[in-house]
Scaffold this active site. Sequence first.
Site, PDB file in Angstrom:
ATOM      1  NE  ARG A 554      -1.777  -4.863  -3.749  1.00 43.66           N
ATOM      2  CZ  ARG A 554      -2.216  -5.789  -4.578  1.00 43.66           C
ATOM      3  NH1 ARG A 554      -1.877  -5.734  -5.831  1.00 43.66           N
ATOM      4  NH2 ARG A 554      -2.993  -6.732  -4.140  1.00 43.66           N
ATOM      5  CB  VAL A 555       5.846  -0.238  -5.208  1.00 42.29           C
ATOM      6  CG1 VAL A 555       6.783  -1.418  -5.126  1.00 42.29           C
ATOM      7  CG2 VAL A 555       5.146  -0.194  -6.543  1.00 42.29           C
ATOM      8  CG  ASP A 556       1.017   1.918  -6.736  1.00 42.01           C
ATOM      9  OD1 ASP A 556       2.158   2.198  -7.138  1.00 42.01           O
ATOM     10  OD2 ASP A 556       0.113   1.474  -7.462  1.00 42.01           O
ATOM     11  CG  ASP A 557      -0.696   0.152  -0.959  1.00 43.12           C
ATOM     12  OD1 ASP A 557      -1.318   1.098  -1.473  1.00 43.12           O
ATOM     13  OD2 ASP A 557      -1.084  -1.030  -1.016  1.00 43.12           O
ATOM     14  CB  VAL A 558       6.129   2.300  -0.324  1.00 45.84           C
ATOM     15  CG1 VAL A 558       7.287   2.919   0.449  1.00 45.84           C
ATOM     16  CG2 VAL A 558       6.448   0.857  -0.666  1.00 45.84           C
TER      17      VAL A 558
END
Length: 686
Positions: A554-558
């Site tokens: 997920r991009v929020d987890d990058v």
Amino acid sequence: HVESMAQLPSGAGKIQRLNAVILGEALASEEDDLVLPSEEFSSQAHVSSPRQYLEMYSRSIQDPAGFWSEIGSQFYWKETWAPEVVSENLDVRKGAVKIEWFKGALTNICYNALDRNIEAGYGDKVAIYWEGNELGQDGQLTYKELLEKVCQLANYLKSVGVGKGDAVVIYLPMLMELPIAMLACARIGAVHSVVFAGFSAESLAQRIVDCKPKVVITCNAVRRGSKPIHLKDIVDNALVESTKNDVPVGLCLTYENPSAMKREATKWQDGRDVWWQDVVPTFPTECPVEWVDAEDPLFLLYTSGSTGKPKGVLHTTGGYMVYTATTFKYAFDYKPSDIYWCTADCGWITGHSYVTYGPLLNGATVIVFEGAPNYPDVGRCWDIVDKYKVTIFYTAPTLVRSLMRESSEYVTRYSRKSLRVLGSVGEPINPSAWRWFFNVVGDSRCPISDTWWQTETGGFMITPLPGAWPQKPGSATFPFFGVQPVIVDEKGNEIEGECSGYLCIKNSWPGAFRTLYGDHERYETTYFKPFAGYYFTGDGCSRDKDGYHWLTGRVDDVINVSGHRIGTAEVESALVSHPQCAEAAVVGIEHEVKGQGIYAFVTLIEGVPYSEELRKSLILTVRKQIGAFAAPDKIHWAPGLPKTRSGKIMRRILRKIASRQLDELGDTSTLADPGVVQQLISLSDC
Ligand code: ATP
Ligand code: MG
């Protein structure tokens, strides 16, 4: 051929290069990470070469209306669509987001899944094999028998006033009654909302309040593994709660599941509660079909809740029908002789699209498994594969990793000779888990379809076609027909060639969701506003030199370490490649110097003790594989990881544990085992 490839959105030159590999022209020796389908497999496949894929894909992009109407015409429509197949606006700047496929056409998905297949001669073919929790407990229904059961329930629902457009909540375990209930709703135009029968009363109540059903369908109890769960008690509590919120439900249809609980022991509310077995079998086994518009709603389903509060995704009828059936056929190379088993529960989108609708629309024989993959022991899956001669086995990386922890003897003691295609969904599959699945489970014989998709997308979006492409372990490969994935940068500019960024989709596809139930504004804000003009998936993705897609999480987890943007999947895959590590989850934590540091939770192979030496060796593995910048700052031993009930790692909770913000854990209602959180907190200083 070259002309058609010019239409490919990106990476076309690379695909051409790979095409050359397959045609045996060059490069094969460079690519030792390629796993090629056998000639025997490819020659019998629906799509047997990259060239054939490219031709079909180009057509689907150049002429989506022509492509999909041709496929659509293989289904039964009471009236056909007019005038156009698709009408869409995905660009919020041009007005409200609107997606319509086959609008104006009249059809029924239950008719297409059952009656149409019976007319085609599949009446006596087994539609569902049911395998119970206990060994030796099983059942089956042919297409004809399934239709009769569906009609009886449909007639009953009509008799109590359920009609077109009415909502029905289904809270059932994996009994045959679950797909029966879904199909019965579809037959009469009612909108089902299946709630995974592991959710708490509170979560169930929230969903009931949201869609205001006329009926809740449940069963009194179920055994999962060795544990009996009293589902009806949970429903009772949920209904008290929903009534407090002004949503009283007048009818609770309860299936008696005698192997788990006798009816006498079930708490009962006269007037509201009705035993399924007392009423449904008394109704006629034929029920006329309610013809619905292709754009009439079929179901409402909540996302898994990995990133926060679940979203109520609404799917309609016609496009979803055509899309799930077509993706099922091609991504699994389905043939009428196949026996298909998907381990997902019908409480998730995978169980909707690829236990119920996709396979049954193809006239497939499907296995519905009530139990748990580790009961009575961790060889259960392969026992079932041998028992039913399963040919296509579709599961999630979480199951692969948990079985990989144990001795492979649990797998190899079974024959598994019937298997020919494997599938994976739910999370990125780490290359080493991919290899274990391929080598051990599939005896290095079965291609793996790593299907990337979402509740919102209705069906597969990026997936191998098993006979067409050489595979790269851990890559979901290429887009399905009609799907245009693009990778964009922070500003929303499409990036070409080898790159990494935000995964978006250009233009719609028939299986796309049409709205978030009752909240079109949130639909636009969440999915269409972040990158105007595109559907934003929320996932990160990179494209390699050959045009293969790799989901990075997920991009929020990058995580951003000293300016390096690192996807969670990459570091996790490096950790899992360590022979003593079974599963890993990484999150970012604040770091004075680097901006963010990497905090890794690791689960070890069964019986391996955690030690200082192992810690160092895990870190070294990441340094070697990715680079020193990606080396975890902290390793946290995790005997178990917090997961959603659909089996995905919940990194947002791990982030809070890593940064010791223990009073901000957020919504934990979709956690499969809340006990894991306490365990991790207590192991923080190991
Ligand atoms: P929520 O949206 O509520 O946070 P969720 O996204 O987990 O929950 P689903 O719709 O069930 O709910 O899951 C879709 C997501 O699962 C994708 O966006 C992606 O992150 C992940 N996923 C699914 N299949 C794959 C795959 N084959 N490879 C990589 N990631 C995958
Ligand atoms: Mg999601």
